[in-house]
Scaffold this active site. Structure first.
Site, PDB file in Angstrom:
ATOM      1  N   LYS A 280      40.954 -40.628  24.475  1.00 48.11           N
ATOM      2  CA  LYS A 280      41.659 -41.651  25.248  1.00 48.11           C
ATOM      3  C   LYS A 280      43.115 -41.208  25.430  1.00 48.11           C
ATOM      4  CE  LYS A 280      41.286 -46.616  25.578  1.00 48.11           C
ATOM      5  NZ  LYS A 280      40.579 -47.819  25.185  1.00 48.11           N
ATOM      6  N   GLU A 365      30.981 -61.842  22.806  1.00 49.47           N
ATOM      7  CA  GLU A 365      31.467 -63.223  22.849  1.00 49.47           C
ATOM      8  C   GLU A 365      30.380 -64.221  22.453  1.00 49.47           C
ATOM      9  OE1 GLU A 365      32.055 -60.907  25.140  1.00 49.47           O
ATOM     10  OE2 GLU A 365      34.232 -60.757  25.259  1.00 49.47           O
ATOM     11  N   ARG A 393      30.974 -66.087  29.273  1.00 50.95           N
ATOM     12  CA  ARG A 393      29.738 -65.437  28.875  1.00 50.95           C
ATOM     13  C   ARG A 393      28.999 -66.212  27.788  1.00 50.95           C
ATOM     14  NH1 ARG A 393      29.686 -59.067  28.462  1.00 50.95           N
ATOM     15  NH2 ARG A 393      29.687 -59.378  30.691  1.00 50.95           N
TER      16      ARG A 393
HETATM   17  C1  LIG Z   1      33.171 -59.471  28.305  1.00 49.68           C
HETATM   18  C2  LIG Z   1      34.466 -58.729  28.105  1.00 49.68           C
HETATM   19  N1  LIG Z   1      35.142 -58.862  26.942  1.00 49.68           N
HETATM   20  C3  LIG Z   1      36.318 -58.212  26.763  1.00 49.68           C
HETATM   21  C4  LIG Z   1      36.814 -57.403  27.739  1.00 49.68           C
HETATM   22  C5  LIG Z   1      38.177 -56.746  27.565  1.00 49.68           C
HETATM   23  N2  LIG Z   1      38.070 -55.264  27.507  1.00 49.68           N
HETATM   24  C6  LIG Z   1      38.323 -54.502  28.570  1.00 49.68           C
HETATM   25  S1  LIG Z   1      38.128 -52.884  28.272  1.00 49.68           S
HETATM   26  C7  LIG Z   1      37.728 -53.179  26.671  1.00 49.68           C
HETATM   27  C8  LIG Z   1      37.433 -52.037  25.749  1.00 49.68           C
HETATM   28  C9  LIG Z   1      36.380 -51.169  26.303  1.00 49.68           C
HETATM   29  O1  LIG Z   1      36.210 -50.060  25.471  1.00 49.68           O
HETATM   30  P1  LIG Z   1      35.345 -48.854  25.999  1.00 49.68           P
HETATM   31  O2  LIG Z   1      34.155 -49.376  26.718  1.00 49.68           O
HETATM   32  O3  LIG Z   1      35.096 -47.951  24.863  1.00 49.68           O
HETATM   33  O4  LIG Z   1      36.253 -48.177  27.094  1.00 49.68           O
HETATM   34  P2  LIG Z   1      37.552 -47.257  26.890  1.00 49.68           P
HETATM   35  O5  LIG Z   1      38.692 -48.082  27.381  1.00 49.68           O
HETATM   36  O6  LIG Z   1      37.676 -46.902  25.453  1.00 49.68           O
HETATM   37  O7  LIG Z   1      37.327 -46.086  27.750  1.00 49.68           O
HETATM   38  C10 LIG Z   1      37.746 -54.547  26.392  1.00 49.68           C
HETATM   39  C11 LIG Z   1      37.474 -55.156  25.088  1.00 49.68           C
HETATM   40  C12 LIG Z   1      36.084 -57.299  28.939  1.00 49.68           C
HETATM   41  N3  LIG Z   1      36.515 -56.562  29.962  1.00 49.68           N
HETATM   42  N4  LIG Z   1      34.919 -57.949  29.091  1.00 49.68           N
END
Ligand SMILES: Cc1ncc(C[n+]2csc(CCOP(=O)(O)OP(=O)(O)O)c2C)c(N)n1
Length: 626
Positions: A280, A365, A393
């Site tokens: 990242k 969630e 959700r």
């Molecule tokens: C239902 C939901 N909960 C929380 C989020 C907030 N959120 C956006 S990106 C993320 C982390 C995603 O991590 P990953 O899939 O590993 O992607 P990375 O950013 O590490 O590439 C979160 C918790 C969301 N978009 N949707």
């Protein structure tokens, strides 16, 4: 500049290796410059540059469908699919979105914003392809963070059993927004550092390097060979058990290796998982050092990584968290529950101060809510801190597992109202619509700190569920101090007025006060009322308004249907009194991204429109009376 020449994946396929390396640098630079100006998701995008190039060289969208889970890592994809010339408008009013948007481009096959949906959508698209006798590829890119969401498991389970032809790429960077939670992430780490593989790799490398003259060349071929042998050494159990063929782990910054594995996977007619390891923030030191800080970041200085305007603002979530944490430390049986957003909701201090009372369940969630219901059943006082938009959700879990059982779960819904630059998938404008119809649910919309604390105290003392909705920042009218208004229960006039009344639900009170200032210039005296407790309504207040027979209006930063104004209207009709002359709310639409001011204006809930409309309505009334 190479980027200027790339209008579609076909252009990308013409480039040689040296050009591809240069292109990756250009993409990183473009993203860095734009996000430093506009804000956005930096670290996730810097991490998928080579992976996106490889996907677009092997596959051919829009014919092939590439689905990006959450979609926040779509910037390199947008740059390479005809949106370079508009990239400087990223997340700006009327500019391109920070998430995939089919309305924006034929290269975006599916809307995203909420996590863990890509594999399900890909299963559907694969089935649609097969049912119509088509022959394109369907690829879902999903992060290890998103993989903590239960829907991913449901989709893998379904696709694996029916042997759907599709490719799932797991982007494993060891991070969600901040650290990652859950047993599956431990499993991915196990695959990544799998002892057998590492030892064999080391042994072969050192052997080849010791062979004179041909050693180095052999080592290069080993690079290719190792992708093929890896499956013998990293023995996956999880994805295989679900019916997928597993490849990996692959270095996600080695574009050539990625292309090779993607080409190979594309030949299979059964479902395939490719496990890719990325970093990242790759290529920008501050983001590599602090990927959580640079996950989603406001405008910043590229040289130092420092945020341009460091707010000094009071955040609702942090205030709520620290108040509850103190109560917990004083002995209250409180337990805090988050869903991968401990930082965003202001709850990260719990990890340090009361780790025993803090549960971050990942992007889950639904599980968070039912687990909290279990905590409440077991005599704890759970507090669930989730963004208004993501709690959508868990509708069924709130209704069935919490409300049906009248359990004392306190919901803290952050980011209520417009989330501005993130856009339509992130605005918290449906919270009231899903909470108000739930029997027994008490709902508060504080406009400042005093009301927030009052609402929390009320929520902790009642024997049933309570929800408190607030935006990220405390409005300035309240100064973020102790709060002018301490009463969360009774509707309170913040500004007196004798010609009409504006009832404001929550922090939009600030806009209501501005509207009253504008009306004053037109010699209309408008009383502005802060309505913190939205359910139950303050019936005594409404009765007194009816007795006074004064025209009144409602204002909310929320969808009209199922919202505050409609709720008040329903009560008035039921009780045979005059209802609001006008409900100022979002009218049955998805609101795009943009600055908050633009969005308020677009929806007709900005101070000027509110004042103009009230003035016209009052004028009409005077004419009718004459
Ligand atoms: C239902 C939901 N909960 C929380 C989020 C907030 N959120 C956006 S990106 C993320 C982390 C995603 O991590 P990953 O899939 O590993 O992607 P990375 O950013 O590490 O590439 C979160 C918790 C969301 N978009 N949707």
């Amino acid at each position: 500049m190479l980027l200027e020449e790339i209008h579609s994946p076909a252009d990308l396929k013409q480039l040689d290796r040296t050009q591809l390396d240069l292109l990756a640098k250009e993409i990183r630079e473009e993203i860095l410059q734009t996000v430093s100006q506009n804000g956005g998701h930096l670290a996730s995008n810097l991490g998928v540059v080579e992976l996106t190039i490889a996907m677009l060289r092997v596959f051919s969208p829009p014919k092939d469908k590439i689905l990006l889970d959450v979609g926040h890592q779509c910037y390199p994809y947008k740059l390479l699919t005809g949106r370079f010339d508009r990239f400087s408008t990223l997340r700006q009013w009327q500019g391109i979105s920070g998430f995939p948007q089919p309305e924006e481009s034929e290269y975006d096959p599916f809307t995203a914003g909420h996590a863990s949906t890509a594999i399900s959508a890909a299963v559907g698209l694969s089935r649609a392809r097969d049912l119509q006798g088509q022959d394109h590829h369907v690829v879902a890119l999903v992060g290890d963070g998103a993989l903590t969401g239960g829907m991913c498991y449901e989709a893998l389970n379904d696709a694996g059993s029916s042997k759907e032809r599709m490719i799932v790429i797991v982007n494993d960077n060891g991070m969600s927004i901040s650290g990652i939670t859950g047993a599956l992430s431990g499993y991915l780490t196990y695959l990544r550092v799998s002892k057998g593989w590492i030892n064999v790799k080391k042994a072969i490398s050192s052997l080849l390097h010791h062979i004179p003259v041909f050693g180095n060349r052999l080592f290069d071929s080993f690079g290719r060979f190792k992708d093929n042998i890896r499956n013998f050494f990293v023995h996956d159990k999880y994805f295989s058990a679900l019916g997928f063929r597993y490849f990996g782990p692959i270095d996600g910054h080695n574009e050539e290796a990625l292309e090779r594995i993607l080409r190979r996977a594309s030949q299979f007619t059964e479902p395939v998982v490719i496990h890719v390891i990325t970093q990242k923030g790759h290529g920008y030191q501050p983001a590599e050092d602090q990927p959580d800080v640079f996950h989603g970041i406001p405008p910043f200085y590229v040289e130092s990584g420092a945020v341009r305007k460091s707010g000094g603002e009071t955040m609702f979530g942090r205030e709520a968290s620290s108040y509850l944490l103190n109560k917990c430390e004083q002995g209250a049986p409180i337990a805090a529950v988050c869903a991968a957003m401990a930082d965003g909701t202001g709850f990260s201090d719990w990890k340090l101060r009361r780790p025993d009372r803090f549960f971050d369940v990942g992007i889950a969630e639904e599980h968070a809510v039912t687990m909290a219901a279990g905590l409440a059943r077991g005599k704890m006082r759970p507090v669930v801190a989730i963004y208004d938009t993501f709690l959508q959700r868990a509708y069924d879990q709130i209704l069935e597992d919490v409300c049906q059982q009248k359990l004392p779960v306190l919901f803290l819904l952050d980011r209520a109202g417009f989330s501005a630059a993130d856009g339509s998938t992130h605005h918290g404008v449906f919270g009231l619509s899903y909470l108000l119809p739930m029997p027994g649910m008490r709902v508060y919309c504080p406009a400042g700190k005093g009301q927030l604390i009052g609402a929390i105290d009320a929520g902790l003392s009642v024997d049933g569920p309570t929800a408190i909705r607030y935006p990220a920042r405390m409005p300035k009218w309240d100064g973020g101090t102790d709060g002018l208004l301490k009463d969360a229960e009774h509707w309170t006039a913040v500004r007196e007025g004798t010609d009409c009344v504006l009832l404001c639900a929550g922090a939009i009170l600030e806009e209501g006060l501005k509207a009253a200032d504008l009306l004053k210039q037109q010699e209309i005296s408008c009383r502005v009322v802060s309505c913190c407790r939205v359910k139950p309504l303050d019936e005594e207040f409404l009765k007194s308004l009816a007795a006074e027979n004064i025209p009144f209006f409602t204002l909310e930063e929320h969808e009209e249907i199922g919202g505050f104004g409609m709720y008040v209207t329903g009560w008035c009709r039921e009780n045979g009194v005059r209802d609001p002359r006008k409900v100022f709310a979002v009218k049955d639409r998805f609101v795009p991204h943009g600055g908050r001011k633009d969005l308020l204006q677009l929806c007709g809930i900005d101070a000027q429109t509110v004042a103009d409309t009230i003035e016209q309505t009052m004028q009409k009334q005077t004419e009718n009376n004459a």
